[in-house]
Design a protein around this motif. Structure first.
Motif, short mmCIF file in Angstrom:
data_model
loop_
_atom_site.label_atom_id
_atom_site.label_comp_id
_atom_site.label_asym_id
_atom_site.label_seq_id
_atom_site.Cartn_x
_atom_site.Cartn_y
_atom_site.Cartn_z
N VAL A 546 -19.51 -38.50 1.14
CA VAL A 546 -20.02 -38.63 -0.22
C VAL A 546 -21.55 -38.72 -0.18
O VAL A 546 -22.14 -38.94 0.87
N ILE A 547 -22.14 -38.49 -1.33
CA ILE A 547 -23.57 -38.77 -1.48
C ILE A 547 -23.73 -39.66 -2.70
O ILE A 547 -22.85 -39.72 -3.56
N ARG A 548 -24.86 -40.35 -2.75
CA ARG A 548 -25.12 -41.19 -3.91
C ARG A 548 -26.06 -40.44 -4.84
O ARG A 548 -27.09 -39.92 -4.42
N ARG A 549 -25.67 -40.32 -6.09
CA ARG A 549 -26.56 -39.72 -7.08
C ARG A 549 -26.56 -40.62 -8.30
O ARG A 549 -25.49 -40.92 -8.83
N GLN A 550 -27.73 -40.98 -8.74
CA GLN A 550 -27.87 -41.81 -9.94
C GLN A 550 -26.86 -42.96 -9.94
O GLN A 550 -26.09 -43.14 -10.86
N ARG A 551 -26.86 -43.68 -8.86
CA ARG A 551 -25.99 -44.84 -8.68
C ARG A 551 -24.52 -44.51 -8.78
O ARG A 551 -23.69 -45.37 -9.05
N ARG A 552 -24.18 -43.25 -8.59
CA ARG A 552 -22.75 -42.92 -8.56
C ARG A 552 -22.44 -42.22 -7.27
O ARG A 552 -23.28 -41.56 -6.67
N THR A 553 -21.21 -42.36 -6.86
CA THR A 553 -20.78 -41.72 -5.64
C THR A 553 -20.22 -40.35 -5.96
O THR A 553 -19.35 -40.22 -6.81
N VAL A 554 -20.75 -39.35 -5.30
CA VAL A 554 -20.26 -38.00 -5.53
C VAL A 554 -19.60 -37.49 -4.25
O VAL A 554 -20.26 -37.35 -3.23
N PRO A 555 -18.31 -37.26 -4.27
CA PRO A 555 -17.63 -36.76 -3.08
C PRO A 555 -18.12 -35.35 -2.74
O PRO A 555 -18.46 -34.58 -3.63
N LEU A 556 -18.16 -35.06 -1.46
CA LEU A 556 -18.61 -33.73 -1.02
C LEU A 556 -17.43 -32.91 -0.51
O LEU A 556 -16.53 -33.45 0.11
N VAL A 557 -17.50 -31.64 -0.77
CA VAL A 557 -16.52 -30.72 -0.22
C VAL A 557 -17.28 -29.50 0.27
O VAL A 557 -18.29 -29.13 -0.32
N HIS A 558 -16.78 -28.90 1.34
CA HIS A 558 -17.41 -27.67 1.81
C HIS A 558 -16.77 -26.51 1.07
O HIS A 558 -15.56 -26.31 1.14
N LEU A 559 -17.60 -25.77 0.36
CA LEU A 559 -17.08 -24.67 -0.44
C LEU A 559 -16.30 -23.68 0.44
O LEU A 559 -15.27 -23.16 0.05
N GLY A 560 -16.82 -23.48 1.63
CA GLY A 560 -16.17 -22.55 2.55
C GLY A 560 -14.74 -22.97 2.88
O GLY A 560 -13.86 -22.13 3.03
N ASP A 561 -14.50 -24.28 2.96
CA ASP A 561 -13.15 -24.77 3.25
C ASP A 561 -12.21 -24.41 2.12
O ASP A 561 -11.06 -24.03 2.35
N ILE A 562 -12.71 -24.56 0.90
CA ILE A 562 -11.84 -24.30 -0.25
C ILE A 562 -11.56 -22.82 -0.39
O ILE A 562 -10.47 -22.41 -0.73
N LEU A 563 -12.57 -22.01 -0.08
CA LEU A 563 -12.40 -20.57 -0.23
C LEU A 563 -11.84 -19.92 1.03
O LEU A 563 -11.59 -18.73 1.05
#
Lengths: 779, 188
Positions: A546-563
């Protein structure tokens, strides 16, 4: 007579009726020569029927009645109860002319007072009845000679005759009808003169498919043009190369000229050749430059024209939003009446133009928002009066163009949305935990009304209002129209829904990005931000990146994995990420490269590939390169799946009755994830939001086959729960599986010491490990 | 009288029998004529385009073929079935590229050639560019030369074959274009 809010329909009706009347007129003429033409009779019957129906819809009862009579006659002709005779044509033409007149003057007050519709009706009725009686013989003997003569004389006096015919049947009409007859005749003749003048058609109808094909071809030409522009650059290059060659040649020439003169005949020959060559080269150079210049001029001229062509082409699909908006005042009145509210609707910006396809789609969401505003937004009259507001509520619907988007604002001066009530309802419905609710801003809480299914809860609608079908609205605006939906609200003052819709479905702005060796386009509407972050900014939480943005946690995904596109690896030290906000969720997509934003033309994947996961369509870039456009809703769904590991079907062995599992987990996501894993594997699942609740359930007699618990939970931790279970004689033999993000050995030891049967860390967590472990313990 | 009657009766019998036989004969003749007519009709020809997948030759009705596409820039599309190589842009129209060998589970188009030829086939609903190893000639065959598909064909492939043809002593499978063009709706 005609209500104001019908005017929009009337223009639609006029357009439609024009076609129908034209066809009926032609039909009458053709039928005269070919009275047995079955196909034509059927078609005319259909046309008359359509005319009847649509005129009734827009409240033009007079037209409807006349069309009804025509339909009656056509039915009799079709059923063989009467044959078409040329004498009928006059009745038809008269009826059709009257309809034309009525249609053209629909919605206006200055309807010819001399128009005797009743007489016309009666004469038509008589024709139909006479035909019925005559059983297939030439009908309506009586009016025929009169009418025939009248027309032959060029005098439209047949209306009088008709009126008299009618009067024979309905004696009581005699007085007024005959008194009106002369004036009526005059009005009719004027109308007839009008009808003889050719009508200038300002519009033609074209199938949208045809326009799309045209636009397709235009974009092909645009691509060729881009190639031509590239040629211009190449040409310029060769001009400048030519200049260099010329310079070199000139230098060589002066060197040769400066050589001492001798009488070698060879030299003389060479000097001659040289000057010929010099002339040729100079000619070539000039003509090349001239050619490059005119080619350049031509290309830029074409480019201007093409730009225009493209824009005009796109405009072919555009219609003013008023075509949709104008139906709303009436809908609003009905809504207000059914909810017993007093509401004014103000409409602004009806002339804003929008793609036809979008217009067709936008009606329902707008009605939905309006209904919600009337139902839950606007308070009842006495509540409003008590709050010091005007008794009559106001709903404003305004459209405007902003760049390549249309913004439609629907605002009300009602009660507004109470974020606390939404929070409370969301917790009750199990969408969020209390701690999640606390960490949510009011704005975020308000957005919960767009959650799927959230709205359907009777509790939420009851207390917060603004629930009914908002998810449907969002789905329409975001998923179908690639737009965005926003809401601002102020308690006691009202709410505003802001719909941002691309001008056309054909063109959108997209973020171009690369994964592996492929370029993809991501619709910008749903992209929150693009980032380039350092690898150390990525945090691992519960085994997820995850990364923190504006005090919120944003989960990360690799686009390549999904595609399933292998990543080419990072080129830079910073990791490019595009974050997408979609239906209240935020997700960061890791890509190989962010290329920038541009306008793209959306094309489908062709007729063969109807629906492909994650891909909404393709676009063709300037150079003819085809680029897939990603489908944001699909991506988000798959990403959320992946972020919580895949949940698939799991084969389970036959067993006696489903095994029961108790899951104690305070994180909503993890809890639901685990629940779905076990449910998919055929387990009967009970959940608890913390150790204490879990323990309480166990004490209440829930006897699960296994307990799966988190460690860090409020009220009672997983370790505490495990110890409690182990020390309770009734519960002590229930297997306990600890699932945790704590990875340090001490903690593992603590877990084992507490008496856990298994210890799974979330970083290695996947459904197979979890299921295998539990399976092993139960057996 | 009696004799006469008897003779008459016998005569009637015979006449009836004859009439019956005649009717029978006529009926048979009518049937055979009808058959002849059918045969006559079936003598009509159809054109097929031959193409090769691996070592085997197949045919597709010329009327199902829109064009042959040779030099194309393939764009792979993610999340498509394995037999879809991607899409191509043919004069502004996006058309899927089907690896027919993969679709029929015949292995993969050999891939020896950098850019294998593609036959664009279409029906009323859709079109796709089929990638094949080699495009052959157009052959004229009698419409009644289409025999039912060989029963020995693998079940997986059977649905793709509409029939078999004898062309120059070679047995060629006639492609069931409608099956190839079955729209792809999901990822499976």
């Amino acid at each position: 007579m005609v209500e104001f809010d019908r005017s929009a329909f009337i223009s639609k009706f006029q357009e439609e009726a024009g076609d129908l009347l034209q066809r009926l007129n032609e039909g009458v003429i053709t039928l005269e020569g070919d009275p047995g033409n079955r196909e034509l009779i059927d078609q005319m019957l259909r046309d008359a029927h359509t005319l009847k129906g649509s005129s009734r819809m827009v409240g033009l009862i007079d037209i409807s009645d006349i069309a009804h009579r025509l339909e009656d006659i056509m039915v009799k002709i079709r059923d063989g109860e009467m044959a078409y005779a040329s004498s009928l044509s006059d009745h038809f033409f008269e009826a059709l002319d009257t309809i034309v007149y009525l249609t053209e003057n629909a919605g206006k007050d200055n309807v010819d007072p001399d128009l005797d519709l009743e007489a016309l009706q009666k004469s038509l009725t008589k024709v139909a009845e006479a035909g019925g009686k005559a059983e297939g013989t030439i009908p309506a003997h009586e009016p025929v000679p009169d009418v025939g003569e009248a027309v032959a004389d060029g005098e439209p006096s047949h209306e009088i005759a008709d009126a008299e015919d009618v009067m024979e049947i309905h004696e009581e009409d005699e007085g007024p009808a005959s008194a009106e007859a002369p004036r009526q005749a005059k009005g009719a003749s004027e109308r007839q003169d009008d009808s003889l003048r050719p009508k200038i058609q300002h519009t033609i109808r074209i199938r949208t498919g045809q326009i799309d094909r045209l636009l397709n071809l235009i974009s092909e030409v645009v691509i060729s043009q881009i190639k031509a522009e590239q040629r211009v650059i190449e040409l310029r290059q060769s001009v400048s190369e030519m200049a260099e060659i010329w310079a070199a040649w000139s230098q060589l020439k002066s060197v040769l000229n400066s050589l001492p003169i001798d009488d070698d005949p060879m030299r003389e020959q060479a000097v001659d050749d040289m000057s010929t060559l010099d002339g040729l080269l100079s000619d070539r150079r000039r003509s090349l430059a001239a050619f490059a210049k005119s080619y350049n001029d031509d290309t830029s001229r074409t480019s201007i024209v093409l730009n225009d062509l493209q824009q005009q082409g796109m405009r072919l699909r555009m219609l003013p939003v008023s075509t949709v908006f104008n139906t709303f005042p009436r809908a609003m009145r009905e809504l207000a009446r059914s909810f017993k509210k007093d509401v004014d609707l103000i409409i602004e910006g009806g002339d804003t133009e929008l793609d036809k396809k979008i217009l067709e789609e936008i009606n329902d969401p707008l009605i939905h928002i309006m209904r919600n505003a009337v139902d839950h937004g606007i308070e009842s009259t006495d509540v409003r009066a008590a709050a010091g507001k005007p008794e009559k509520g106001t709903i404003r619907m305004a459209a405007r163009q902003e760049g390549d988007h249309i913004v439609i604002e629907v605002s009300d001066d009602g009660a507004g949305i109470d974020p606390d009530k939404v929070r409370a309802a969301a917790i009750r419905k199990g969408y969020i935990t209390e701690s999640e609710a606390k960490s949510m801003s009011d704005r975020e809480a308000t957005y919960l009304i767009f959650e799927k299914g959230f709205s359907t809860s009777p509790i939420i609608t009851e207390i917060s209002g603004r629930g009914v079908g908002m998810d449907v609205v969002r789905e329409f605006i975001v998923e179908k129209l690639k737009g965005s939906l926003d809401v601002t609200t102020e308690m006691g003052k009202g709410s505003t829904f802001l719909l941002t819709i691309p001008l056309t479905l054909a063109i959108i702005r997209a973020l171009m990005l690369r994964v592996g060796d492929q370029t993809f386009a991501l619709p910008t509407a749903s992209v929150d931000e693009t980032l380039r972050i350092l690898p150390e900014e990525i945090i691992k939480v519960e085994g997820r990146e995850v990364i923190r943005r504006q005090r919120r946690t944003v989960p990360l995904v690799h686009l390549g994995d999904i595609l399933s596109v292998p990543s080419a690896g990072l080129e830079a030290t910073k990791i490019p990420i595009a974050t997408i906000g979609f239906s209240g969720h935020r997700m960061g997509f890791v890509v190989d490269q962010l290329l920038g934003e541009q306008q793209i033309v959306i094309k489908t994947l062709g007729t063969h590939l109807q629906k492909i996961d994650n891909v909404a369509g393709v676009t063709i870039l300037g150079a003819g390169e085809v680029v897939p456009i990603l489908n944001v809703p699909d991506l988000m769904e798959n990403a959320r799946y992946r972020a919580g590991q895949k949940v698939g079907t799991v084969e389970t062995e036959e067993r006696k009755g489903p095994a029961r599992i108790l899951i104690c987990e305070d994180s909503f996501t993890t809890r639901e994830l685990e629940r779905s894993i076990f449910e998919a594997a055929g387990y009967d699942v009970e959940v608890a939001v913390d150790g204490a609740q879990g323990y309480a359930k166990l004490k209440e007699g829930l006897s699960p086959d296994a307990v799966v618990t988190d460690v860090q939970m409020p009220n009672m931790t997983g370790f505490e729960l495990t110890r409690a279970i182990r020390s309770d004689p009734e519960l002590s033999d229930i297997p306990v599986v600890i699932v945790t993000s704590l990875e340090r050995d001490e903690e593992k030891t603590e877990g084992i010491e507490a008496g856990a049967d298994a210890y799974i860390t979330k970083s290695v967590f996947n459904q197979d490990t979890l299921l295998d472990t539990v399976e092993r313990l139960i057996r | 009288m009696n004799v006469d009657d008897a003779t008459k009766d016998a005569g009637t019998d015979r006449t009836e029998k004859l009439a019956h036989t005649a009717a029978e004969v006529l009926k048979r003749r009518a049937e055979s004529l009808a058959q002849e007519a059918e045969t006559e009709e079936a003598k009509s020809l159809m054109s097929v385009l031959l193409f090769r997948i691996g070592p085997e030759w197949y045919a597709v009705r010329v009327e199902d073929v829109r064009e042959i596409y040779q030099e194309y820039a393939l764009t792979p599309i993610p999340c498509v079935p394995d037999y879809i190589q991607g899409v191509v842009n043919i004069r502004g129209e996006i058309i899927s590229v089907t690896d027919i060998a993969m679709l029929m589970r015949l292995g993969r188009v050999s891939g020896l050639i950098e850019m294998p030829a593609a036959i664009v086939v279409q029906n009323d609903d859709c079109a796709t560019a089929m990638v094949v190893d080699e495009i052959g000639d157009i052959a004229e065959i009698a419409t009644d030369g289409v025999e039912p598909p060989l029963s020995i064909i693998d079940k997986v492939q059977a649905e793709f074959i509409a029939g078999s043809l004898q062309i120059d002593s070679r047995l060629v499978g006639l492609l069931n274009v409608d099956r190839v063009l079955q729209p792809i709706g999901t990822t499976d």
